[in-house]
Design a protein around this motif. Structure first.
Motif, PDB file in Angstrom:
ATOM      1  N   ALA A   1       8.129 -19.358  34.466  1.00  0.00           N
ATOM      2  CA  ALA A   1       6.936 -20.136  34.131  1.00  0.00           C
ATOM      3  C   ALA A   1       6.425 -20.896  35.340  1.00  0.00           C
ATOM      4  O   ALA A   1       5.237 -21.208  35.423  1.00  0.00           O
ATOM      5  N   TYR A   2       7.308 -21.209  36.276  1.00  0.00           N
ATOM      6  CA  TYR A   2       6.938 -21.861  37.518  1.00  0.00           C
ATOM      7  C   TYR A   2       7.128 -20.881  38.664  1.00  0.00           C
ATOM      8  O   TYR A   2       7.761 -19.838  38.528  1.00  0.00           O
ATOM      9  N   THR A   3       6.592 -21.256  39.817  1.00  0.00           N
ATOM     10  CA  THR A   3       6.858 -20.478  41.026  1.00  0.00           C
ATOM     11  C   THR A   3       8.273 -20.797  41.498  1.00  0.00           C
ATOM     12  O   THR A   3       8.576 -21.921  41.878  1.00  0.00           O
ATOM     13  N   ILE A   4       9.159 -19.803  41.443  1.00  0.00           N
ATOM     14  CA  ILE A   4      10.545 -19.963  41.885  1.00  0.00           C
ATOM     15  C   ILE A   4      10.769 -19.049  43.080  1.00  0.00           C
ATOM     16  O   ILE A   4      10.520 -17.848  43.015  1.00  0.00           O
ATOM     17  N   VAL A   5      11.232 -19.624  44.174  1.00  0.00           N
ATOM     18  CA  VAL A   5      11.585 -18.853  45.353  1.00  0.00           C
ATOM     19  C   VAL A   5      13.101 -18.733  45.393  1.00  0.00           C
ATOM     20  O   VAL A   5      13.818 -19.740  45.370  1.00  0.00           O
ATOM     21  N   ASN A   6      13.596 -17.501  45.408  1.00  0.00           N
ATOM     22  CA  ASN A   6      15.029 -17.253  45.522  1.00  0.00           C
ATOM     23  C   ASN A   6      15.381 -17.030  46.986  1.00  0.00           C
ATOM     24  O   ASN A   6      14.771 -16.194  47.654  1.00  0.00           O
ATOM     25  N   THR A   7      16.347 -17.783  47.469  1.00  0.00           N
ATOM     26  CA  THR A   7      16.826 -17.593  48.838  1.00  0.00           C
ATOM     27  C   THR A   7      18.242 -17.042  48.768  1.00  0.00           C
ATOM     28  O   THR A   7      19.148 -17.674  48.213  1.00  0.00           O
ATOM     29  N   ILE A   8      18.422 -15.829  49.292  1.00  0.00           N
ATOM     30  CA  ILE A   8      19.642 -15.071  49.132  1.00  0.00           C
ATOM     31  C   ILE A   8      20.050 -14.506  50.487  1.00  0.00           C
ATOM     32  O   ILE A   8      19.216 -13.947  51.198  1.00  0.00           O
ATOM     33  N   PRO A   9      21.313 -14.630  50.898  1.00  0.00           N
ATOM     34  CA  PRO A   9      21.730 -14.040  52.170  1.00  0.00           C
ATOM     35  C   PRO A   9      21.745 -12.518  52.089  1.00  0.00           C
ATOM     36  O   PRO A   9      22.097 -11.935  51.064  1.00  0.00           O
ATOM     37  N   ALA A  10      21.362 -11.884  53.205  1.00  0.00           N
ATOM     38  CA  ALA A  10      21.334 -10.422  53.271  1.00  0.00           C
ATOM     39  C   ALA A  10      21.616  -9.981  54.694  1.00  0.00           C
ATOM     40  O   ALA A  10      21.363 -10.714  55.655  1.00  0.00           O
ATOM     41  N   ASN A  11      22.181  -8.779  54.841  1.00  0.00           N
ATOM     42  CA  ASN A  11      22.373  -8.174  56.162  1.00  0.00           C
ATOM     43  C   ASN A  11      21.052  -7.588  56.637  1.00  0.00           C
ATOM     44  O   ASN A  11      20.421  -6.807  55.929  1.00  0.00           O
ATOM     45  N   LEU A  12      20.618  -7.978  57.843  1.00  0.00           N
ATOM     46  CA  LEU A  12      19.263  -7.679  58.306  1.00  0.00           C
ATOM     47  C   LEU A  12      19.211  -6.709  59.477  1.00  0.00           C
ATOM     48  O   LEU A  12      18.127  -6.412  59.960  1.00  0.00           O
ATOM     49  N   GLY A  13      20.329  -6.233  59.968  1.00  0.00           N
ATOM     50  CA  GLY A  13      20.270  -5.294  61.089  1.00  0.00           C
ATOM     51  C   GLY A  13      20.758  -5.923  62.378  1.00  0.00           C
ATOM     52  O   GLY A  13      21.837  -6.494  62.433  1.00  0.00           O
ATOM     53  N   ARG A  14      19.951  -5.860  63.428  1.00  0.00           N
ATOM     54  CA  ARG A  14      20.376  -6.288  64.764  1.00  0.00           C
ATOM     55  C   ARG A  14      19.585  -7.502  65.235  1.00  0.00           C
ATOM     56  O   ARG A  14      18.431  -7.703  64.848  1.00  0.00           O
ATOM     57  N   GLY A  15      20.217  -8.266  66.107  1.00  0.00           N
ATOM     58  CA  GLY A  15      19.564  -9.420  66.700  1.00  0.00           C
ATOM     59  C   GLY A  15      20.192  -9.758  68.040  1.00  0.00           C
ATOM     60  O   GLY A  15      21.243  -9.229  68.415  1.00  0.00           O
ATOM     61  N   THR A  16      19.546 -10.642  68.780  1.00  0.00           N
ATOM     62  CA  THR A  16      20.065 -11.078  70.074  1.00  0.00           C
ATOM     63  C   THR A  16      19.904 -12.581  70.218  1.00  0.00           C
ATOM     64  O   THR A  16      19.094 -13.216  69.530  1.00  0.00           O
TER      65      THR A  16
END
Length: 802
Positions: A636-651
């Motif tokens: 009924a409201y705007t709910i933002v879910n924040t969930i950890p995920a594997n994203l690939g590569r970074g530096t």
């Protein structure tokens, strides 16, 4: 980037040289039949033949020369009727103990080849592989937690959500006395703000750990070292610090919510007792913090460009907290070479967080929604440990073994109320977490003529069962499809081999660590989003350091190491936390570890009154994990879910500079600059809570850093002054940025003439400028937020040695 005037003064974490002295040993034998030669003469001379020290071998032909400072020497061995032997000796920068092994004397002239031996010269403040900070010199941060004490340390950043970053990463492994502990979440940062700094002697930051350390933590290791008395007889120390925070209000509350705490009191008692005899050393340490504080007080304004009413809101959280830590045990000197240590470490922490989040129309002040909660949480842990240390006849040749058991957990009752035109409801969650860990360790060190060999093993068996109970009210928003329990198990079987070799102009340290790991996550079958999960992996973690010794004691080092960051239990826990009405934090049971390769070049330059340390580092991260944001359109409201995920590569690319300079006999100054750039490649994937949703993001890059400058001065009549300032540059966050912030801290210390009594007065964030300011740009709106959390605290402390 604006540099405010506040930057010219600063706190000093005093940088001091600790010149550790070397011990050299060996055994003298007859070359023909290898019989021991008792009462042979062993001398140590400077190159100009000046005698430094000498000794006679014992009945077994062994000798030990102790207390040898850095430098070049000539070791001489002679015996009546035998040809004398001379051996060059270099006491350098790596080892504290050195073994010549078997030295053979002949009845005819014979000359042994050159032998180079190095000893340790370790700077307490900063070496190329680590930095060490003595908290006794950090008196502008007294009376608080370890997290408070670390805020102004060079190379350390405390982020807007209270995490410690080293060189742009919060993936840090935290140890207590060199070992993982329940007090810090078994290596992660949990509990740093609940660990009083009063009984802590020093903090080590190890950016490039060798293979003998656990492989966790891509950014490195923070090692928290407790005080320990070494003198014979009874000794102790007691102290009390009292303070007050939140001295003035930066912005008035929105109407019709709970009042913000003001003039928040803090009490920090501490005691340390020690009795040392010939056979036993008893020790006890206790400390605690009782306090009120404003955890968060964030005002935000949301401006829409699509006709949606503009919103002003406030996120207010008041905390009342009590926490206590007790550590006690004994060292039993079973023999001259064997010590058995027994100790227990107990922690109890209890707090109540009371929060209000109102949402009002910006133009009219009309109340649209009010979200309130009162979290009741208790955590408690107890560690039992037994450690054995056996020293062989050869100095520095030793074996250590240990066992540690940890039991404890967390109870969290979280009732909350939502009041709006859409619904009026009262819900509650109750979370119970238990944690049981068995850890076995063994470490072996064998000195050699020009270095040492280190080997060891560690087994850690970890079991975390969780229960999650819902109490839904009318118009409940709680999700009943997550089940009521989970169980996390992690078993790691590690072994390592590490070798150090030193020559007059170069030295090298190389090692490898093997950590087979087995992870299982069991979920209640009622969970409709995730299934049971298990995986195993068998990684190798090599490390290497090459150092070139230059003229004047200057050094240049090259480093490489590979490390791992395993998801914490909270990262994989699927049960959400409802302390924000619009952002729901949950874990991801499908999360996997990330691996990092790090390369670094570091240079240290000395002059008579100071030094300069510089380094450049580059990290390559595989399978990087971070939180992603998805929107729940079914709510009924705007709910933002924040969930950890594997994203690939970074530096991660950056540089660090620390400069130290004495200003006459009474003043010292330290400046530090850290600049780094984080980059994540473009990524995409699927999030499974609360329903499958694809997510993606283009490549992103941010560059930021911090600047710190430190002054420390000794005044007349036992007074010392410490002034500190820190500047944090703007930092990028998803869909926005955190603006720059800065703080000024002040400390005054008075020590009695006999050195036993000490008074301290400190003020953190003296001008109240360390608030967190954010700017977001979203779809059809912009948001500006100012978080006036409590950062200003005035503390008066007293300490007495007896």
């Amino acid at each position: 980037m604006r540099l405010p005037l506040i930057l010219f003064p600063l706190l000093i974490v005093q940088f001091v040289w600790a010149q550790e002295q070397a011990t050299v040993s060996g055994i003298v034998l007859d070359k023909s039949d290898q019989a021991v030669l008792p009462f042979a003469t062993v001398t140590l001379r400077k190159p100009d033949s000046t005698l430094v020290t000498g000794v006679i071998t014992d009945a077994d032909g062994r000798f030990v020369l102790a207390g040898i400072p850095s430098g070049n020497y000539v070791l001489g061995v002679s015996y009546v009727g035998y040809s004398s032997v001379t051996l060059p000796l270099l006491v350098g920068t790596l080892n504290k103990t050195f073994d010549f092994g078997k030295i053979f004397l002949s009845t005819t002239a014979a000359q042994l080849g050159d032998v180079t031996v190095s000893a340790s010269r370790e700077m307490v403040s900063q070496a190329l592989e680590r930095k060490t900070f003595d908290l006794a010199d950090n008196f502008s941060q007294q009376g608080g937690s370890v997290l408070d004490a670390m805020r102004n340390l060079p190379g350390v950043t405390v982020t807007s959500d209270g995490k410690v970053q080293l060189r742009g990463s919060d993936q840090v492994s935290v140890l207590i006395d060199g070992k993982t502990s329940s007090l810090t979440g078994f290596g992660n940062q949990k509990g740093l703000d609940n660990l009083p700094a009063s009984n802590i002697e020093k903090i080590e930051i190890i950016n490039n750990p060798s293979a003998k350390y656990n492989a966790a933590g891509m950014a490195g290791i923070i090692n928290i070292i407790y005080k320990k008395e070494k003198q014979t007889g009874f000794s102790g120390e007691g102290g009390l610090a009292a303070g007050v925070g939140e001295l003035w209000t930066r912005q008035e509350n929105l109407p019709r919510i709970s009042p913000k705490y003001a003039w928040t009191p803090k009490i920090n008692p501490t005691v340390s007792l020690n009795y040392r005899s010939e056979k036993v050393n008893w020790f006890f340490q206790g400390d605690g913090i009782v306090r009120r504080r404003v955890n968060a007080n964030e005002f935000s304004t949301r401006i829409y460009n699509d006709g949606t009413p503009n919103i002003q809101s406030q996120f207010l959280e008041n905390r009342t907290q009590k926490l206590y830590n007790l550590k006690g045990g004994l060292d039993w000197f079973a023999s001259d070479r064997t010590t058995i240590t027994l100790f227990a470490l107990w922690q109890d922490e209890y707090h109540i967080d009371a929060g209000d989040v109102p949402y009002d129309r910006l133009e009219t002040g009309q109340r649209l929604r009010l979200w309130t909660w009162k979290e009741d949480e208790r955590t408690r842990f107890i560690n039992y440990a037994v450690n054995l240390q056996h020293k062989f006849l050869q100095p520095g040749h030793e074996l250590k073994a240990g066992y540690q058991y940890t039991g404890g957990g967390e109870d969290e009752y979280f009732p909350f109320t939502d009041s709006s035109a859409t619904r009026v409801g009262n819900d509650a969650t109750f979370l119970t977490v238990f944690e049981y860990v068995h850890a076995f360790t063994a470490d072996y060190v064998k000195p050699m003529r020009a270095g040492r060999l280190e080997a060891g093993a560690r087994v850690a068996l970890r079991n975390i069962p969780i229960t999650y109970t819902l109490t839904p009210g009318q118009n409940s928003i709680l999700d009943p499809n997550l089940g009521q329990w989970s169980r996390y198990t992690e078993n790691v079987f590690a072994s390592y081999l590490n070798f150090i070799r030193e020559r007059p102009k170069t030295d090298i340290e190389a090692g490898v660590r093997f950590e087979p790991s087995f992870v299982k996550y069991e979920l209640d079958p009622a969970n409709q989003y995730y299934q049971n999960n298990a995986y195993e992996y068998f990684p190798l973690f090599p490390s290497i350091r090459f150092t070139r010794k230059l003229e004047g004691g200057n050094t240049l080092s090259l480093f490489y190491n590979r490390r791992v960051d395993r998801p914490g239990e909270f990262d994989v826990r699927p049960f959400p936390k409802y302390d924000d009405p619009e952002i729901l934090k949950t874990g991801n049971p499908n999360l996997r570890p990330q691996f990092t390769n790090t390369w670094e070049a570091a240079y240290k330059h000395y002059w008579e009154q100071g030094s300069l340390f510089t380094s450049v580092f580059y990290r390559q991260i595989e399978n990087i994990f971070s939180r992603i944001y998805t929107q729940d359109s079914t709510s009924a409201y705007t709910i933002v879910n924040t969930i950890p995920a594997n994203l690939g590569r970074g530096t991660n690319l950056g540089g660090e500079l620390t400069w130290q300079q004495a200003l006459g006999k009474s003043w010292k100054v330290t400046g530090s600059v850290t600049i780094y750039q984080n980059h994540i490649d473009a990524f995409s994937g699927t999030s499974y809570y609360p329903y499958p949703q694809p997510f993606s993001s283009p490549a992103s890059t941010l560059t930021t850093g911090n600047f710190k400058l430190v002054f420390n001065g000794k005044l007349k009549n036992g007074y010392e002054l410490q002034v500190s300032s820190a500047y944090y540059a703007p930092d990028l966050i998803p869909q926005g940025k955190v603006l720059e912030r800065y703080a000024l801290d002040l400390g005054v210390k008075k020590t009695s003439k006999d050195g036993k009594t000490e008074w301290r007065l400190s003020a953190t964030d003296l001008v109240n400028t360390f608030q967190i300011r954010k700017h977001f740009t979203g779809t059809n709106f912009t948001l500006d937020a100012n978080n006036y959390f409590e950062s200003q605290v005035i503390t008066l402390g007293f300490k007495r040695k007896f």
